[in-house]
Design an enzyme around this catalytic site. Structure first.
Site, PDB file in Angstrom:
ATOM      1  N   SER A 165      51.980  39.500  30.963  1.00  0.00           N
ATOM      2  CA  SER A 165      52.466  38.329  30.233  1.00  0.00           C
ATOM      3  C   SER A 165      52.386  38.610  28.742  1.00  0.00           C
ATOM      4  O   SER A 165      51.495  39.334  28.286  1.00  0.00           O
ATOM      5  CB  SER A 165      51.616  37.102  30.570  1.00  0.00           C
ATOM      6  OG  SER A 165      51.906  36.017  29.695  1.00  0.00           O
ATOM      7  N   TYR A 196      43.913  32.954  32.186  1.00  0.00           N
ATOM      8  CA  TYR A 196      45.166  33.599  32.584  1.00  0.00           C
ATOM      9  C   TYR A 196      45.433  34.826  31.715  1.00  0.00           C
ATOM     10  O   TYR A 196      45.759  35.904  32.231  1.00  0.00           O
ATOM     11  CB  TYR A 196      46.315  32.597  32.457  1.00  0.00           C
ATOM     12  CG  TYR A 196      47.667  33.173  32.817  1.00  0.00           C
ATOM     13  CD1 TYR A 196      48.021  33.383  34.145  1.00  0.00           C
ATOM     14  CD2 TYR A 196      48.589  33.490  31.826  1.00  0.00           C
ATOM     15  CE1 TYR A 196      49.260  33.899  34.478  1.00  0.00           C
ATOM     16  CE2 TYR A 196      49.829  34.007  32.154  1.00  0.00           C
ATOM     17  CZ  TYR A 196      50.167  34.208  33.482  1.00  0.00           C
ATOM     18  OH  TYR A 196      51.393  34.726  33.798  1.00  0.00           O
TER      19      TYR A 196
END
Length: 252
Positions: free
Chosen positions: A144, A157
């Site tokens: 990400s 995350y």
């Protein structure tokens, strides 16, 4: 359609995994569509076969090591029967989960679930399938852009995705002995059903995040999928252990 080998894609029942499965099928790969739900996996298989590609479903819970090994043991005889002589050339670790919360609301369960799916799962999937990959195969794990830039309530995350990148770099020399390349693709804001489909369905959120990118919009699933397909191609045969961000230039 030319057979370029077999591609195994996790989390392929929807979103980026589905788009990646379709992109690889369009390039001649025979695709193993892995998902937790048999219905979701079959839906992607139907899309692929509907446009002339070849695919089979595989039920797999990436969070459970036993499920990974059981899925592998079910799959190998299926491949030998369905596509004899075809080798696994591509393994895509796409399945992921996101629990987003500020520090004082993060729970142990959120942390454990995030790392079980996003980090432990890819590691043990690679471990389970590495002996069965063709020499010169390619492994891609989805990271990400949040591993590079910061955003509130994303600590767990983002940490899991940074771990995926470090893991890929560390595995590059081990897998490289067989000519296997391993890299990560780091998507930026993308209009998928991830996190409840917020970026796909919330116009205000899309516009706001789009303004943070150099190209002025959020990405589409096909743009991430095409990047994965490009990365596993022979055109990038000298790239391994790298993180490639595909974010439209978010928060440069």
């Amino acid at each position: 359609m030319t057979d370029t080998g077999i591609a195994v894609v996790t989390g392929a029942g929807r979103g980026l995994g589905q788009a990646t499965s379709l992109a690889l099928a369009q390039r001649g790969y025979r695709v193993v569509v892995a998902a937790r739900s048999s219905d979701a996996a079959q839906a992607t298989v139907d899309q692929i076969t509907g446009v002339g590609g070849e695919a089979i479903p595989l039920v797999l819970d990436i969070a459970a090591i036993a499920s990974i090994r059981a899925a592998r043991d079910r799959l190998l005889p299926m491949l030998a029967e369905t596509w004899p002589g075809s080798r696994i050339q591509v393994l895509v670790n796409n399945a992921g989960v996101g629990h987003f919360a500020p520090l004082d609301e993060v729970t142990g369960d959120d942390f454990d679930d995030t790392f079980a799916v996003n980090v432990r799962g890819p590691l043990f999937l690679i471990q389970a399938f590495a002996p069965h990959l063709a020499d010169g195969a390619r492994v891609v794990s989805l990271s990400s852009s949040l591993s590079r830039h910061v955003s509130p309530a994303t600590a767990v995350y983002a940490a899991s995705k940074a771990a995926v990148e470090a893991m890929s770099r560390s595995l590059a020399p081990e897998l490289g002995r067989r000519g296997i390349r391993i890299n990560t693709i780091a998507p930026g804001p993308t209009a998928t059903d991830f996190n409840g489909g917020a970026m796909r369905d919330n116009t205000e959120l899309r516009l706001g995040l789009g303004q943070q990118t150099a190209l002025g919009r959020v990405g589409e699933p096909t743009e991430i999928a095409d990047a994965v397909a490009a990365l596993v191609s022979e055109d990038l045969r000298w790239v391994t252990g790298e993180r490639i961000e595909v974010s439209g230039g978010v928060l440069m």
